[in-house]
Design a protein around this motif. Structure first.
Motif, PDB file in Angstrom:
ATOM      1  N   TYR A 511       2.648 -13.038  -1.376  1.00 28.09           N
ATOM      2  CA  TYR A 511       3.180 -13.199  -2.731  1.00 28.09           C
ATOM      3  C   TYR A 511       2.776 -12.050  -3.657  1.00 28.09           C
ATOM      4  CZ  TYR A 511       4.314 -17.775  -0.930  1.00 28.09           C
ATOM      5  OH  TYR A 511       4.822 -18.790  -0.162  1.00 28.09           O
ATOM      6  N   GLY A 512       2.204 -11.012  -3.078  1.00 21.23           N
ATOM      7  CA  GLY A 512       1.778  -9.888  -3.914  1.00 21.23           C
ATOM      8  C   GLY A 512       0.505 -10.179  -4.688  1.00 21.23           C
ATOM      9  N   GLN A 513      -0.128 -11.310  -4.371  1.00 24.96           N
ATOM     10  CA  GLN A 513      -1.383 -11.683  -5.040  1.00 24.96           C
ATOM     11  C   GLN A 513      -2.520 -10.949  -4.326  1.00 24.96           C
ATOM     12  OE1 GLN A 513      -2.572 -15.786  -4.387  1.00 24.96           O
ATOM     13  NE2 GLN A 513      -3.362 -15.947  -6.482  1.00 24.96           N
ATOM     14  N   THR A 514      -3.327 -10.221  -5.086  1.00 25.57           N
ATOM     15  CA  THR A 514      -4.385  -9.457  -4.420  1.00 25.57           C
ATOM     16  C   THR A 514      -5.412 -10.419  -3.825  1.00 25.57           C
ATOM     17  OG1 THR A 514      -5.680  -9.215  -6.461  1.00 25.57           O
ATOM     18  CG2 THR A 514      -4.089  -7.470  -5.947  1.00 25.57           C
ATOM     19  N   TRP A 515      -5.879 -10.063  -2.650  1.00 27.85           N
ATOM     20  CA  TRP A 515      -6.856 -10.923  -1.967  1.00 27.85           C
ATOM     21  C   TRP A 515      -8.126 -11.063  -2.799  1.00 27.85           C
ATOM     22  CZ3 TRP A 515      -4.992 -13.653   1.848  1.00 27.85           C
ATOM     23  CH2 TRP A 515      -4.037 -13.127   2.711  1.00 27.85           C
ATOM     24  N   ASP A 516      -8.497  -9.990  -3.507  1.00 26.91           N
ATOM     25  CA  ASP A 516      -9.792  -9.989  -4.207  1.00 26.91           C
ATOM     26  C   ASP A 516      -9.733 -10.675  -5.571  1.00 26.91           C
ATOM     27  OD1 ASP A 516     -10.447  -8.491  -2.027  1.00 26.91           O
ATOM     28  OD2 ASP A 516     -10.720  -6.591  -3.099  1.00 26.91           O
ATOM     29  N   CYS A 517      -8.579 -10.638  -6.221  1.00 21.74           N
ATOM     30  CA  CYS A 517      -8.462 -11.165  -7.598  1.00 21.74           C
ATOM     31  C   CYS A 517      -7.220 -12.051  -7.690  1.00 21.74           C
ATOM     32  CB  CYS A 517      -8.339 -10.037  -8.608  1.00 21.74           C
ATOM     33  SG  CYS A 517      -9.575  -8.762  -8.445  1.00 21.74           S
ATOM     34  N   PRO A 518      -7.394 -13.359  -7.705  1.00 27.11           N
ATOM     35  CA  PRO A 518      -6.237 -14.265  -7.689  1.00 27.11           C
ATOM     36  C   PRO A 518      -5.321 -14.127  -8.897  1.00 27.11           C
ATOM     37  CG  PRO A 518      -8.257 -15.460  -7.179  1.00 27.11           C
ATOM     38  CD  PRO A 518      -8.663 -14.095  -7.598  1.00 27.11           C
ATOM     39  N   ASN A 519      -5.797 -13.587 -10.004  1.00 28.33           N
ATOM     40  CA  ASN A 519      -4.913 -13.424 -11.167  1.00 28.33           C
ATOM     41  C   ASN A 519      -4.400 -11.999 -11.319  1.00 28.33           C
ATOM     42  OD1 ASN A 519      -7.407 -12.444 -11.894  1.00 28.33           O
ATOM     43  ND2 ASN A 519      -7.298 -13.185 -14.001  1.00 28.33           N
ATOM     44  N   LEU A 520      -4.459 -11.240 -10.237  1.00 29.20           N
ATOM     45  CA  LEU A 520      -3.920  -9.878 -10.227  1.00 29.20           C
ATOM     46  C   LEU A 520      -2.864  -9.760  -9.124  1.00 29.20           C
ATOM     47  CD1 LEU A 520      -4.009  -6.885 -11.182  1.00 29.20           C
ATOM     48  CD2 LEU A 520      -5.792  -6.523  -9.453  1.00 29.20           C
ATOM     49  N   PHE A 521      -1.640  -9.418  -9.546  1.00 32.83           N
ATOM     50  CA  PHE A 521      -0.513  -9.327  -8.607  1.00 32.83           C
ATOM     51  C   PHE A 521       0.040  -7.908  -8.573  1.00 32.83           C
ATOM     52  CE2 PHE A 521       0.618 -13.783  -7.584  1.00 32.83           C
ATOM     53  CZ  PHE A 521      -0.310 -14.430  -8.395  1.00 32.83           C
ATOM     54  N   ILE A 522       0.657  -7.571  -7.445  1.00 32.92           N
ATOM     55  CA  ILE A 522       1.349  -6.285  -7.338  1.00 32.92           C
ATOM     56  C   ILE A 522       2.802  -6.556  -6.967  1.00 32.92           C
ATOM     57  CG2 ILE A 522       1.459  -4.075  -6.139  1.00 32.92           C
ATOM     58  CD1 ILE A 522      -1.617  -4.404  -5.728  1.00 32.92           C
ATOM     59  N   MET A 523       3.722  -6.005  -7.748  1.00 27.13           N
ATOM     60  CA  MET A 523       5.140  -6.309  -7.524  1.00 27.13           C
ATOM     61  C   MET A 523       6.000  -5.051  -7.496  1.00 27.13           C
ATOM     62  SD  MET A 523       5.845 -10.035  -9.027  1.00 27.13           S
ATOM     63  CE  MET A 523       4.589 -11.343  -8.956  1.00 27.13           C
ATOM     64  N   ASP A 524       5.417  -3.950  -7.014  1.00 24.82           N
ATOM     65  CA  ASP A 524       6.239  -2.772  -6.761  1.00 24.82           C
ATOM     66  C   ASP A 524       6.229  -2.480  -5.262  1.00 24.82           C
ATOM     67  OD1 ASP A 524       3.782  -1.440  -6.253  1.00 24.82           O
ATOM     68  OD2 ASP A 524       3.632  -0.837  -8.369  1.00 24.82           O
ATOM     69  N   ALA A 525       6.729  -1.299  -4.877  1.00 22.88           N
ATOM     70  CA  ALA A 525       6.872  -0.982  -3.455  1.00 22.88           C
ATOM     71  C   ALA A 525       5.535  -0.725  -2.772  1.00 22.88           C
ATOM     72  CB  ALA A 525       7.783   0.235  -3.279  1.00 22.88           C
ATOM     73  N   GLY A 526       4.454  -0.724  -3.544  1.00 20.76           N
ATOM     74  CA  GLY A 526       3.135  -0.594  -2.929  1.00 20.76           C
ATOM     75  C   GLY A 526       2.872  -1.662  -1.891  1.00 20.76           C
ATOM     76  N   VAL A 527       3.468  -2.847  -2.077  1.00 20.79           N
ATOM     77  CA  VAL A 527       3.169  -3.972  -1.167  1.00 20.79           C
ATOM     78  C   VAL A 527       3.927  -3.891   0.162  1.00 20.79           C
ATOM     79  CG1 VAL A 527       2.616  -5.562  -3.040  1.00 20.79           C
ATOM     80  CG2 VAL A 527       4.962  -5.476  -2.149  1.00 20.79           C
ATOM     81  N   PHE A 528       4.831  -2.938   0.313  1.00 22.81           N
ATOM     82  CA  PHE A 528       5.611  -2.876   1.563  1.00 22.81           C
ATOM     83  C   PHE A 528       4.686  -2.673   2.766  1.00 22.81           C
ATOM     84  CE2 PHE A 528      10.235  -1.706   0.358  1.00 22.81           C
ATOM     85  CZ  PHE A 528      10.191  -2.529  -0.755  1.00 22.81           C
ATOM     86  N   ALA A 529       4.864  -3.520   3.775  1.00 26.63           N
ATOM     87  CA  ALA A 529       4.070  -3.389   4.998  1.00 26.63           C
ATOM     88  C   ALA A 529       4.657  -2.328   5.929  1.00 26.63           C
ATOM     89  CB  ALA A 529       3.987  -4.733   5.725  1.00 26.63           C
ATOM     90  N   SER A 530       5.938  -2.069   5.774  1.00 24.51           N
ATOM     91  CA  SER A 530       6.580  -0.976   6.509  1.00 24.51           C
ATOM     92  C   SER A 530       7.676  -0.420   5.608  1.00 24.51           C
ATOM     93  CB  SER A 530       7.170  -1.475   7.834  1.00 24.51           C
ATOM     94  OG  SER A 530       8.303  -2.299   7.592  1.00 24.51           O
ATOM     95  N   ASN A 531       8.287   0.657   6.056  1.00 21.24           N
ATOM     96  CA  ASN A 531       9.305   1.294   5.203  1.00 21.24           C
ATOM     97  C   ASN A 531      10.616   1.479   5.962  1.00 21.24           C
ATOM     98  OD1 ASN A 531      10.436   2.427   2.955  1.00 21.24           O
ATOM     99  ND2 ASN A 531       9.448   4.426   3.179  1.00 21.24           N
ATOM    100  N   PRO A 532      11.338   0.382   6.187  1.00 23.27           N
ATOM    101  CA  PRO A 532      12.626   0.489   6.873  1.00 23.27           C
ATOM    102  C   PRO A 532      13.514   1.525   6.188  1.00 23.27           C
ATOM    103  CG  PRO A 532      12.016  -1.811   6.603  1.00 23.27           C
ATOM    104  CD  PRO A 532      11.033  -0.999   5.798  1.00 23.27           C
ATOM    105  N   HIS A 533      14.491   2.036   6.954  1.00 17.55           N
ATOM    106  CA  HIS A 533      15.255   3.204   6.466  1.00 17.55           C
ATOM    107  C   HIS A 533      16.240   2.875   5.363  1.00 17.55           C
ATOM    108  CE1 HIS A 533      18.927   1.896   8.581  1.00 17.55           C
ATOM    109  NE2 HIS A 533      18.090   1.384   9.457  1.00 17.55           N
ATOM    110  N   LYS A 534      16.263   1.611   4.884  1.00 18.88           N
ATOM    111  CA  LYS A 534      17.410   1.186   4.071  1.00 18.88           C
ATOM    112  C   LYS A 534      17.210   1.256   2.564  1.00 18.88           C
ATOM    113  CE  LYS A 534      18.245  -1.803   7.906  1.00 18.88           C
ATOM    114  NZ  LYS A 534      17.927  -3.129   8.407  1.00 18.88           N
ATOM    115  N   ASN A 535      16.341   2.088   2.088  1.00 24.96           N
ATOM    116  CA  ASN A 535      16.139   2.246   0.644  1.00 24.96           C
ATOM    117  C   ASN A 535      15.421   1.013   0.081  1.00 24.96           C
ATOM    118  OD1 ASN A 535      18.473   3.573   1.748  1.00 24.96           O
ATOM    119  ND2 ASN A 535      18.802   4.468  -0.236  1.00 24.96           N
ATOM    120  N   CYS A 536      14.447   1.235  -0.764  1.00 25.01           N
ATOM    121  CA  CYS A 536      13.482   0.180  -1.068  1.00 25.01           C
ATOM    122  C   CYS A 536      13.809  -0.698  -2.279  1.00 25.01           C
ATOM    123  CB  CYS A 536      12.092   0.783  -1.238  1.00 25.01           C
ATOM    124  SG  CYS A 536      12.051   2.365  -2.074  1.00 25.01           S
ATOM    125  N   THR A 537      14.693  -0.273  -3.168  1.00 29.47           N
ATOM    126  CA  THR A 537      14.786  -0.938  -4.472  1.00 29.47           C
ATOM    127  C   THR A 537      15.241  -2.397  -4.394  1.00 29.47           C
ATOM    128  OG1 THR A 537      15.271   1.225  -5.410  1.00 29.47           O
ATOM    129  CG2 THR A 537      15.657  -0.670  -6.821  1.00 29.47           C
TER     130      THR A 537
END
Lengths: 567, 252
Positions: A511-537
């Protein structure tokens, strides 16, 4: 923010941040959104019908405007004034940034292809990289919702690399152009299918946004809202709920914690006064872009988070990926002097070549692990500072030669999947600060043989397709090392705060919730586990919608573990 | 780049190119031109870069050694107003250079029936804007193009003791025929200038086609709003495609 009792602070107003703000405000939660760039209004600022001939230098690219004079990007591009980044030894990396409301959604290519089950579980198949911590069926309904909200034109093709959307979700795509039909016929002879590109461009009106009128390049931005950007859609819609406040020119310096290490504030620089302002925060969503978010975490060190916030795994800044890119173009003699018609269309690919190699992969026939697609550049384009053709002579013959080349060039541009590797990452450069005194990003980058072999395969394939259309090549193909574009150059950088199934080797949960801080989320492409060729947006937005819906549920719940942090 | 309506006159000594920006300068030009026509004492050889010490080889190969001070003006910046496009930097070509550019541009793209010539759609202004711009590529092009302009005048003086614009049309074309083709058998003394002239030619062509009249001439008919769905290729365009497919042995 006096008199505005916000529950969530969102950092960044691009694809991820705006979708999070939209979803949360629609669900009744008050959101304060911080944007590092200036306010921006596409309705009044977009040069819709201005021609290249009217622009300085015929619209050519310069260091001030890397993608040409009319590119929508404000105060950015490969460089941002007084906000440098550095690179390690033997590293070439380019980082595209924008400093404007809506971020990079104002100029993106609007290619909006779904990732597939194949993409989310690639490691399970070939043992490389990382799997995503959910399956395609978990996200499929969210793709439907996002495509419906954003407005995506295209068709269900049934091809194994293009998952279908639910019936009624996609808007009708525009008819293909002559050049694209020719490519389609040539590719068909080689057993390769073409398909209508999925693009975040309305072909039917929606939510006060007009349908495309098939003129003026989407990279300029779109004053009528046909080409999706958050500044004409999600942000005004979120504002209309009364639950959103936006502060522009707010460059976030740090995410702050209390004595026990819990996130409790965000500090930003008011760029107009140069002063630091600290805002108390119950929940923080970072969506500043993959590398800007990782930078912020690494710069937010404290007693409890000595290696940076949310970085107990040590993975913040690692697993950095871009798409691979290379292109091959040729003059097609059979297209010389063809009948002219208006080929602007929605100003990008009507057809493209999706990845066709899943079966070949399964049979072990390919010497590289992940796929790619071809985008097509062709058509009777608006005259600009660059011309097709190698011209000689003068006078009538010269002009006749130029006309012969008009609309007769086709270029295939490869966009492929890259695997994460230990040599490609970002960190903080302790020696260099930007004008706000914030330590800057230092990039390290290497392509591996996976990417180079993929490029070699792509160049050979592109050559055969072009030759099938009658093109001839006097020069041998460039080596993949020469042909591959630089890291970052495709502007699909992802993975720097990847999500995963366990806290040891990832930064957030599914869910983009950081493991270390439950009230801190990440919701950009930083969370991608891989980068399929199909454009990220499209996937950034889809994850942001899904994950902020989950967050809204947590905030609404009486047993909410996030709320427990507040007390 | 703002353009004014083209006039219909061909550029020559009696009818100099009038830039949108240097109208006053052009009056000065008239004086320069009449003076230069009288001036027999042009220091033809002293300005030339000899490739060999042997003076007789000068005609075979020369290349000007320009010392240009870098352009220090500001660019349009990272947040220009795009709805009203402007290039803020001052133009740097001299009246003589502009005139030479205009004559050369009209040789490359002459008037053709109702289609105006390059100078008639203000291509020299675009060249001036380009070579005066404070950006890396344009500054490189400035060096190439100003060197080419100087070479052409130097060559003119060597052959006919006058600057290019003052030569007869026949004399002008003798020079142009020598430098307008980059081929494997281009004589050595014309290789560097042919290459530089190619860069100039591309810029002139681009600037011409970027003008409203040039855009019409090449046939681009986009940049207009379409009501309803994109109509796709015309019947005529599809007919041509099917012929192409037949010829190539392909099918949709």
């Amino acid at each position: 923010m006096k008199n505005f009792d916000y529950e969530v602070i969102v950092v960044g107003s691009g694809a991820g941040g705006a979708m999070a703000a939209y979803t949360l405000t629609k669900a009744g939660h008050k959101v304060l959104l911080l944007e590092a760039g200036r306010d921006y209004d596409p309705k009044t600022e977009t040069p819709m019908f201005q021609t290249k001939g009217q622009a300085p230098l015929m619209g050519a690219s310069t260091k001030d405007k890397d993608f040409g004079f009319y590119d929508a990007t404000v105060d950015g591009g490969w460089t941002v004034p007084n906000e440098p980044y550095t690179t390690g030894e033997n590293t070439e990396f380019l980082w595209w940034r924008a400093r404007m409301l809506g971020g990079r959604t104002n100029h993106w290519g609007r290619f909006a292809l779904r990732f597939s089950e194949h993409d989310f579980k690639a490691k399970s198949r070939d043992g490389l990289g990382a799997d995503w911590p959910f399956d395609y069926p978990d996200i499929a309904p969210w793709y439907d919702k996002t495509e419906t909200l954003v407005g995506v034109c295209g068709t269900n093709t049934g091809l194994d690399d293009m998952p279908d959307s639910s019936i009624g979700v996609l808007q009708p795509p525009p008819k293909p152009r002559v050049t694209e039909l020719l490519i389609s016929a040539a590719a068909k002879k080689l057993g390769i299918a073409t398909a209508p590109m999925h693009r975040a461009v309305l072909t039917r009106p929606k939510d006060g946004r007009q349908a495309c009128f098939y003129a003026t390049n989407c990279g300029k931005g779109c004053s009528v809202g046909a080409a999706f950007q958050t500044t004409t859609s999600l942000l005004p819609m979120a504002k209309a709920t009364g639950n959103l406040k936006i502060i522009t020119d707010a460059m976030v310096r740090s995410v702050d914690v209390d004595d026990s290490g819990k996130v409790n504030a965000v500090t930003y620089i008011d760029k107009n006064t140069g002063k630091d302002i600290k805002l108390a925060a119950k929940v923080v969503i970072l969506a500043a872009s993959a590398c800007e978010t990782a930078r912020l975490l690494l710069n937010s060190k404290s007693k409890h988070h000595p290696d940076g916030l949310a970085n107990s795994s040590g993975h913040v800044g690692r697993n950095l990926m871009d798409s691979t890119g290379a292109s091959l173009g040729a003059h097609i003699p059979a297209l010389e002097g063809r009948p002219i018609y208006n080929e602007d269309g929605h100003t990008a690919n009507h057809l493209f070549i999706p990845w066709w190699g899943h079966k070949q992969h399964a049979k072990g026939e390919l010497d590289f692990p992940r796929g790619y697609h071809f985008e097509i550049s062709s058509g009777f384009k608006e005259p600009s500072s660059s011309l097709n053709g190698n011209f000689q002579g003068y006078g009538k013959q010269l002009k006749a030669e130029a006309k012969k080349h008009f609309g007769a060039r086709i270029t295939l541009a490869l966009r492929g999947e890259m695997l994460p590797n230990e040599h490609s990452y970002m960190e903080i450069d302790d020696k260099v600060k930007d004008k706000w005194g914030i330590p800057v990003v230092k990039f390290h980058w290497q392509w591996s043989e996976h990417e180079l072999k993929q490029i070699a395969h792509g160049l050979k394939t592109a050559k055969v397709i072009l030759e099938t259309m009658g093109a001839s090549f006097s020069q041998p193909l460039p080596s993949p090392e020469k042909a591959i574009l630089k890291g970052g150059q495709i502007i699909h950088e992802v993975g720097s705060t990847r999500m995963g199934a366990c806290a040891k080797d990832s930064v957030t949960n599914q869910y983009g919730q950081t493991w270390d801080c439950p009230n801190l989320f990440i919701m950009d492409a930083g969370v991608f586990a891989s980068n399929p060729h199909k454009n990220c947006t499209l996937t950034i937005m889809t994850l942001a919608m899904r994950n902020s819906t989950w967050l809204a549920g947590q905030l609404d719940s009486s047993t909410n573990p996030i709320k427990a942090w507040e007390s | 780049m703002k353009r004014i309506k083209p006039n219909n006159k061909q550029i020559n000594q009696n009818s100099p190119y009038v830039s949108t920006l240097t109208r006053r300068e052009s009056l000065k030009w008239l004086g320069v031109l009449s003076a230069s026509a009288l001036l027999p004492s042009f220091t033809v050889f002293s300005e030339l870069q000899k490739t060999q010490s042997d003076a007789s080889s000068v005609v075979k190969g020369h290349w000007p050694k320009l010392k240009l001070s870098p352009i220090s003006a500001k660019g349009y910046g990272t947040d220009p107003a795009m709805v009203i496009p402007k290039s803020p930097w001052p133009r740097t070509l001299t009246t003589e250079q502009i005139m030479l550019v205009a004559v050369l541009a009209d040789i490359l793209v002459p008037r053709d029936g109702y289609v105006p010539s390059a100078s008639q759609v203000k291509v020299p202004d675009v060249i001036d804007e380009w070579v005066s711009a404070p950006y890396e590529k344009q500054q490189r092009d400035r060096f190439t193009i100003l060197s080419a302009l100087r070479w052409i005048d130097d060559e003119s003086k060597l052959r006919s003791s006058n600057i290019f614009v003052a030569l007869s049309t026949k004399q002008q074309f003798e020079i142009i025929d020598d430098i307008a083709y980059e081929k494997a058998d281009t004589p050595k003394q014309f290789r560097q200038i042919s290459h530089a002239f190619s860069a100039f030619r591309r810029l002139v062509l681009a600037a011409f086609f970027c003008s409203p009249e040039g855009t019409k001439d090449i046939g681009y008919i986009g940049n207009i709003p379409i009501n309803g769905d994109y109509p796709g290729p015309t019947d005529k365009a599809m007919l041509h495609l099917h012929q192409v497919l037949d010829d190539l042995g392909l099918s949709l």
